[in-house]
Structures are given as structure tokens and as C-alpha cells.
Design an enzyme around this catalytic site. Sequence first.
Site, PDB file in Angstrom:
ATOM      1  N   ARG A  69      45.607  40.826  42.275  1.00 38.24           N
ATOM      2  CA  ARG A  69      46.745  40.270  43.664  1.00 38.24           C
ATOM      3  C   ARG A  69      47.660  39.802  44.281  1.00 38.24           C
ATOM      4  NH1 ARG A  69      46.562  45.996  43.064  1.00 38.24           N
ATOM      5  NH2 ARG A  69      44.693  47.382  42.799  1.00 38.24           N
TER       6      ARG A  69
ATOM      7  N   HIS B 279      38.180  37.564  42.359  1.00 34.81           N
ATOM      8  CA  HIS B 279      38.796  38.673  41.397  1.00 34.81           C
ATOM      9  C   HIS B 279      39.703  40.122  42.129  1.00 34.81           C
ATOM     10  CE1 HIS B 279      38.401  42.060  38.247  1.00 34.81           C
ATOM     11  NE2 HIS B 279      38.356  42.983  39.417  1.00 34.81           N
TER      12      HIS B 279
END
Length: 301
Positions: A223, A218
Site C-alpha cells: 500500500r 506486508h
Amino acid sequence: MPLSSDQQAEIDALRSETRQTLRATVPGMEAHLYKAYPVLDHGFVRVVDYMGDDAAICQAARVSYGKGTKSVQNDEGLIRYLMRHWHSTPFEMCELKLHVKLPVFVARQWIRHRTANVNEYSARYSILDREFYIPAPENLAAQSVVNNQGRGQALTGEEAARVLEYLKADSTRAYDHYAEMISDEGQQGLARELARMNLPANVYTQWYWKVDLHNLLHFLRLRADTHAQYEIRVYAEEICKLVADWVPFAYKAFEDYRLGAVTMSAQMVDCLRRMIAGEEVTEENCGMSKREWREFMGVVG
Ligand SMILES: Cc1cc2nc3c(=O)[nH]c(=O)nc-3n(C[C@H](O)[C@H](O)[C@H](O)COP(=O)(O)OP(=O)(O)OC[C@H]3O[C@@H](n4cnc5c(N)ncnc54)[C@H](O)[C@@H]3O)c2cc1C
């Protein structure tokens, strides 16, 4: 250089020792264990420990007694099925512990991921190193004119030189005052926990960061994405390489069903169906906002 020679010697010593174990190990991850991979100008990421492998995901999904592996193809197929259908808990059975050195402003973004366990270097107890993130010239970019939360072209000429000089000089000056304030030579010396407030957000900190594979993926989806700020994205990209060597089936499924996938709204699916049926769908008749239409065209256009 992110590591001192003493730190490197400690890592080399750890890597020279081997132990026998009954636990699952992954050759790809053993090759990375303890090594520091440089990120930005003074940062790094290194694996301190890991638990589980691709087989552990299948073992948990099947709640099996043994290794859980019927065949390699079965395992890969099962992992892809679990990822595709958001059956996430089997991925939580694998864990990764990292040691990360990163600028404080990157740490502020990173710490928002609440589902990890963190222990940070104490700047109350210890003295922070004189190390600041100074962007490489190609990353010293102007404010984006199309995205308030982004950057555009690299600064050039006199402006680039002046900005770089400000960043270096201000960091150095702030650190000099920090060092002077905490010094107890000829004075009482200000407490470290107070003096640190003088340091800029590009000073480096360090932490141990432990997370399960589901929440790690996740984190990586958010990112390692192009929308993430460059300075955290390069850490995520480095971690992606580690995960690919650790759990190759899970990572491939993640690339296919998360990183490279798109989510479509009901309106988007409707527009796609109308387009396939030969209808001319435009921004005016699509039933979506301008921005959503732009995002949709970014996918199918
Ligand atoms: C490109 C980008 C821009 C961003 N811009 C901003 C910004 O401008 N301002 C800002 O403040 N933040 C910003 N963020 C941070 C963002 O809003 C999230 O806080 C961050 O990405 C962590 O995501 P998360 O909460 O899903 O992750 P985690 O904290 O790891 O949580 C994982 C999941 O667990 C669940 N969860 C965890 N804790 C709770 C809880 N307490 N209650 C309910 N469910 C929970 C949720 O389902 C969550 O998605 C940005 C992030 C990105 C990637």
C-alpha cells in the site's frame, strides 16, 4: 480538523500521564503515542499502543532469556539477515495498535488485509459524522489511458469545477437525507442500521487496527507502493514514518529488501546474465511477454 477539542483534550491528558514499566519501550514511538497525524481532509492515524522493539525481534530469533542483544551491530546484522531470507516469525513478535479514521472506500481496500484485528465504529449504534472525503484539486484526476486501474492528469477547467461540485453537493444531500430519516422529531425515525445505506463511499469511518510487524510490513509493501491508490497510499506513508521511529533497524531492512527491491523471474535473471556477457537482448529474443519485458526494462533499462 480531524479531532474535536474534547478528543484533543483526552489525548493531551493521556500524554501528560507517565507510568513506570519493566517492558521494552522505544523513545521514538513514545513521542508518537496517542497523537493523531492528519491524513487526507478529515482522516488521521494514531498509535494507541505498541509491543516490542528491534531487540525483541533478535530476542525471539535467538530464543534468548535476556534482552537478546549481543551488540547493536549484531542486532542490525541479524535483522537484515532475517529480512533478506524471509525468516518472518521473529517480526511477528512486535505488535502495533492504531486508531485510524478513513473514508469507507479506503477502508474497503484496507480490510482486505486479513491478518490484522479490527474493531470498527458502529454505524448501527452511533450516528456517523457529516464528513466526506473531497479530493484536493491536484488529486481530482482523469482515468489513466495506460492503466485501467489508475489515474492520469488532474482534471482542469470547467470539468474539474463541475466534478468537485457534484461530489460536494451529492455528499451533502445524501447526509441531509440520512439525518432527516434517523431523526425522531415528529416521526418514528428510521433505524440507523438502515439509514446508513444512503451514505456515499466517501463518508468517514473509524477503526482500531492491530497487526504484528511482519504483516504490517506486508501491508506497507503493497500500500506504500506507487501502484496503490493515492488515498490508501498516504495512510501507508504516514504509518511508514511511525514504523521507522519504532523499529529503525527492521524498517531500514524493509526499505532495502522489500520496498526498494525487485523480484526477478528466471527469464529475467537469464536475460540479465546474457546482457552482462555482452549479448544484445531484445524484446524479440528475451523469451518474455511484452509486459514482462517492459517491467524488466523498467528495472534495468
Ligand atoms: C495495487 C493493488 C491492486 C489490487 N486490486 C484488487 C482488485 O482489483 N480486486 C481485488 O479483489 N483485490 C485487489 N487487491 C487486493 C489484493 O488482492 C489482496 O487481497 C490484498 O492486497 C491483501 O493482500 P494479502 O492477502 O496478501 O494480505 P493479508 O490478508 O494480510 O494476508 C497476508 C498473507 O497471509 C496469507 N493468507 C492470509 N489469509 C489467507 C488465507 N485465507 N488463505 C491462504 N493464505 C492466507 C497469504 O500469504 C497472504 O499474502 C489489490 C491490492 C493491491 C495492492
